[in-house]
Design a protein around this motif. Structure first.
Motif, PDB file in Angstrom:
ATOM      1  N   GLU A   1      60.432  56.663  15.732  1.00  0.00           N
ATOM      2  CA  GLU A   1      59.675  57.596  14.905  1.00  0.00           C
ATOM      3  C   GLU A   1      59.877  57.322  13.412  1.00  0.00           C
ATOM      4  OE1 GLU A   1      60.589  61.639  15.967  1.00  0.00           O
ATOM      5  OE2 GLU A   1      60.690  61.145  18.104  1.00  0.00           O
ATOM      6  N   ILE A   2      60.956  56.614  13.081  1.00  0.00           N
ATOM      7  CA  ILE A   2      61.242  56.308  11.666  1.00  0.00           C
ATOM      8  C   ILE A   2      60.185  55.367  11.096  1.00  0.00           C
ATOM      9  CG2 ILE A   2      62.919  55.237  10.095  1.00  0.00           C
ATOM     10  CD1 ILE A   2      65.110  56.103  12.085  1.00  0.00           C
ATOM     11  N   GLY A   3      59.632  54.518  11.944  1.00  0.00           N
ATOM     12  CA  GLY A   3      58.571  53.605  11.505  1.00  0.00           C
ATOM     13  C   GLY A   3      59.123  52.357  10.844  1.00  0.00           C
ATOM     14  N   SER A   4      59.591  52.490   9.615  1.00  0.00           N
ATOM     15  CA  SER A   4      60.199  51.363   8.919  1.00  0.00           C
ATOM     16  C   SER A   4      61.222  51.897   7.923  1.00  0.00           C
ATOM     17  CB  SER A   4      59.140  50.522   8.193  1.00  0.00           C
ATOM     18  OG  SER A   4      58.465  51.293   7.221  1.00  0.00           O
ATOM     19  N   PHE A   5      62.116  51.039   7.524  1.00  0.00           N
ATOM     20  CA  PHE A   5      63.228  51.432   6.653  1.00  0.00           C
ATOM     21  C   PHE A   5      63.298  50.454   5.492  1.00  0.00           C
ATOM     22  CE2 PHE A   5      67.712  50.618   5.576  1.00  0.00           C
ATOM     23  CZ  PHE A   5      68.193  51.883   5.289  1.00  0.00           C
ATOM     24  N   ARG A   6      63.356  51.005   4.273  1.00  0.00           N
ATOM     25  CA  ARG A   6      63.384  50.139   3.104  1.00  0.00           C
ATOM     26  C   ARG A   6      64.372  50.673   2.074  1.00  0.00           C
ATOM     27  NH1 ARG A   6      58.200  47.899  -0.276  1.00  0.00           N
ATOM     28  NH2 ARG A   6      59.379  46.896  -1.944  1.00  0.00           N
ATOM     29  N   ILE A   7      65.348  49.863   1.700  1.00  0.00           N
ATOM     30  CA  ILE A   7      66.343  50.259   0.705  1.00  0.00           C
ATOM     31  C   ILE A   7      65.724  50.155  -0.696  1.00  0.00           C
ATOM     32  CG2 ILE A   7      68.553  49.634  -0.361  1.00  0.00           C
ATOM     33  CD1 ILE A   7      69.439  48.590   2.384  1.00  0.00           C
ATOM     34  N   ILE A   8      65.910  51.209  -1.496  1.00  0.00           N
ATOM     35  CA  ILE A   8      65.348  51.198  -2.852  1.00  0.00           C
ATOM     36  C   ILE A   8      66.420  51.177  -3.935  1.00  0.00           C
ATOM     37  CG2 ILE A   8      63.172  52.295  -2.210  1.00  0.00           C
ATOM     38  CD1 ILE A   8      64.351  54.968  -3.169  1.00  0.00           C
ATOM     39  N   SER A   9      67.663  51.544  -3.588  1.00  0.00           N
ATOM     40  CA  SER A   9      68.724  51.489  -4.594  1.00  0.00           C
ATOM     41  C   SER A   9      70.085  51.590  -3.926  1.00  0.00           C
ATOM     42  CB  SER A   9      68.574  52.631  -5.606  1.00  0.00           C
ATOM     43  OG  SER A   9      68.871  53.875  -5.012  1.00  0.00           O
ATOM     44  N   GLU A  10      71.112  51.171  -4.655  1.00  0.00           N
ATOM     45  CA  GLU A  10      72.475  51.321  -4.190  1.00  0.00           C
ATOM     46  C   GLU A  10      73.392  51.349  -5.390  1.00  0.00           C
ATOM     47  OE1 GLU A  10      75.351  49.071  -3.813  1.00  0.00           O
ATOM     48  OE2 GLU A  10      74.506  47.647  -5.229  1.00  0.00           O
ATOM     49  N   GLY A  11      74.522  52.024  -5.254  1.00  0.00           N
ATOM     50  CA  GLY A  11      75.446  52.118  -6.371  1.00  0.00           C
ATOM     51  C   GLY A  11      76.781  52.665  -5.920  1.00  0.00           C
ATOM     52  N   GLY A  12      77.784  52.531  -6.769  1.00  0.00           N
ATOM     53  CA  GLY A  12      79.111  53.001  -6.432  1.00  0.00           C
ATOM     54  C   GLY A  12      79.252  54.498  -6.683  1.00  0.00           C
ATOM     55  N   ILE A  13      79.910  55.177  -5.759  1.00  0.00           N
ATOM     56  CA  ILE A  13      80.149  56.620  -5.928  1.00  0.00           C
ATOM     57  C   ILE A  13      81.645  56.928  -5.845  1.00  0.00           C
ATOM     58  CG2 ILE A  13      77.906  57.308  -5.056  1.00  0.00           C
ATOM     59  CD1 ILE A  13      79.245  57.925  -2.375  1.00  0.00           C
ATOM     60  N   GLY A  14      82.446  55.884  -5.724  1.00  0.00           N
ATOM     61  CA  GLY A  14      83.885  56.075  -5.630  1.00  0.00           C
ATOM     62  C   GLY A  14      84.562  54.744  -5.373  1.00  0.00           C
ATOM     63  N   SER A  15      85.862  54.746  -5.309  1.00  0.00           N
ATOM     64  CA  SER A  15      86.609  53.523  -5.076  1.00  0.00           C
ATOM     65  C   SER A  15      86.292  52.941  -3.694  1.00  0.00           C
ATOM     66  CB  SER A  15      88.108  53.807  -5.188  1.00  0.00           C
ATOM     67  OG  SER A  15      88.854  52.640  -4.948  1.00  0.00           O
ATOM     68  N   GLY A  16      85.642  51.790  -3.683  1.00  0.00           N
ATOM     69  CA  GLY A  16      85.297  51.133  -2.426  1.00  0.00           C
ATOM     70  C   GLY A  16      84.196  51.809  -1.642  1.00  0.00           C
ATOM     71  N   VAL A  17      83.483  52.755  -2.257  1.00  0.00           N
ATOM     72  CA  VAL A  17      82.421  53.480  -1.555  1.00  0.00           C
ATOM     73  C   VAL A  17      81.082  53.236  -2.259  1.00  0.00           C
ATOM     74  CG1 VAL A  17      81.583  55.722  -0.784  1.00  0.00           C
ATOM     75  CG2 VAL A  17      84.048  55.271  -0.871  1.00  0.00           C
ATOM     76  N   ARG A  18      80.073  52.847  -1.495  1.00  0.00           N
ATOM     77  CA  ARG A  18      78.739  52.613  -2.047  1.00  0.00           C
ATOM     78  C   ARG A  18      77.744  53.573  -1.409  1.00  0.00           C
ATOM     79  NH1 ARG A  18      79.403  49.531  -6.328  1.00  0.00           N
ATOM     80  NH2 ARG A  18      77.251  48.801  -6.194  1.00  0.00           N
ATOM     81  N   ARG A  19      76.764  54.004  -2.195  1.00  0.00           N
ATOM     82  CA  ARG A  19      75.709  54.871  -1.671  1.00  0.00           C
ATOM     83  C   ARG A  19      74.398  54.086  -1.639  1.00  0.00           C
ATOM     84  NH1 ARG A  19      74.969  59.972  -4.939  1.00  0.00           N
ATOM     85  NH2 ARG A  19      76.228  61.009  -3.343  1.00  0.00           N
ATOM     86  N   ILE A  20      73.743  54.129  -0.503  1.00  0.00           N
ATOM     87  CA  ILE A  20      72.457  53.453  -0.344  1.00  0.00           C
ATOM     88  C   ILE A  20      71.361  54.506  -0.241  1.00  0.00           C
ATOM     89  CG2 ILE A  20      71.026  52.065   1.199  1.00  0.00           C
ATOM     90  CD1 ILE A  20      73.508  50.527   2.003  1.00  0.00           C
ATOM     91  N   GLU A  21      70.303  54.336  -1.002  1.00  0.00           N
ATOM     92  CA  GLU A  21      69.148  55.218  -0.904  1.00  0.00           C
ATOM     93  C   GLU A  21      67.980  54.411  -0.345  1.00  0.00           C
ATOM     94  OE1 GLU A  21      68.305  57.062  -4.616  1.00  0.00           O
ATOM     95  OE2 GLU A  21      70.205  58.137  -4.710  1.00  0.00           O
ATOM     96  N   ALA A  22      67.258  55.016   0.574  1.00  0.00           N
ATOM     97  CA  ALA A  22      66.162  54.290   1.226  1.00  0.00           C
ATOM     98  C   ALA A  22      64.981  55.211   1.493  1.00  0.00           C
ATOM     99  CB  ALA A  22      66.662  53.685   2.540  1.00  0.00           C
TER     100      ALA A  22
END
Length: 272
Positions: A71-92
């Protein structure tokens, strides 16, 4: 970048499997033993909701979910960045939003190819060619400017005067910015041994002023910091510096000639 591509490919491959999403309520300890992922900083009760996508993903979450990953259809990452030590946030983005983004990219690519007068697959090569041509053009422009500065040296030096054995001059020159003006000033200094001078140029809607004085001129009382400051006031500006070297800026290009004239007057007054 490669890691993001791999994550995006991995998620889209899983979406194509059409795996059913399952939901189970169980004790927190049991869920952790199964390997369910818990979000850092979140608080959970004794009984938790475990959301699973086959063997691909298992996490604790009370939110809403699709019943089937297809049902998701397709997935596309639009940005990523650090939010803490060794932790990355991905937005899609997913579904229709991902499709609309792909359409926008297609239009942008076609428009870019049209501007470059070529095919879409030729865009990288054409850009590299344009960058090489621009680099060569910049070199040629710089060469011509240097030649122009040398050619105009005679005209600049013709404005030289002398007082008590100290040559001095003030002139308006052609320069696009302060850096170019300083280069011309260095050439004038070599051609005016023992002297003092102030040069000015109009750069867009701003005035640039540079003043230099040899040791002999400074010993006779010349202070270029005071000279350029006095000249800059004429064109609604300010600046200053040391006795032997100074620079200033102004806001009224219509007063450039008047500022240079004031600079010459200041030098003459200082030579004692």
């Amino acid at each position: 970048s490669r890691q993001l591509e791999e994550v995006e490919r991995l998620v889209n491959d899983e979406i194509l499997t059409g795996t059913e999403v399952t939901f189970r309520n169980m004790p927190l300890d049991e869920a952790k033993k199964l390997g369910a992922m818990a979000l850092f900083g979140e608080k959970y009760g004794k009984i938790v909701r475990v959301v699973s996508v086959g063997d691909f993903s298992m996490e604790l979450c009370g939110g809403s979910h699709v019943s089937n990953v297809g049902e998701i259809g397709s997935f596309r990452i639009i940005s990523e960045g650090g939010i803490g030590s060794g932790v990355r946030r991905i937005e899609a983005i997913t579904g229709k939003a991902a499709y609309e983004a792909a359409l926008a990219d297609r239009k942008l690519l076609a428009h870019t190819a049209e501007l470059l007068k070529g095919k879409e697959e030729d865009i990288p090569a054409r850009i590299e060619k344009l960058e090489a041509a621009l680099k060569e053009a910049k070199k040629e422009v710089q060469k011509l400017k240097s030649e122009q500065a040398r050619d105009s040296m005679g005209n600049i030096l013709s404005k030289a005067q002398e007082k008590n054995g100290i040559p001095f001059l003030a002139a308006v020159v052609a320069a696009d910015n302060m850096n170019e003006l300083r280069k011309i000033a260095d050439m004038v200094k070599d051609k005016l041994p023992g002297g003092a001078f102030i040069l000015g140029c109009a750069s867009g809607d701003k005035v640039n002023l540079v003043g230099m004085a040899a040791d002999e001129a400074v010993q006779h009382g010349v202070h270029m910091g005071k000279v350029v400051s006095r000249a800059a006031k004429v064109c609604n500006g300010g600046g200053g510096g040391k006795p032997g070297k100074a620079q200033a800026g102004g806001k009224d290009v219509t007063k450039l000639e008047a500022a240079i004239t004031e600079g010459a007057k200041a030098i003459a007054e200082m030579i004692g």
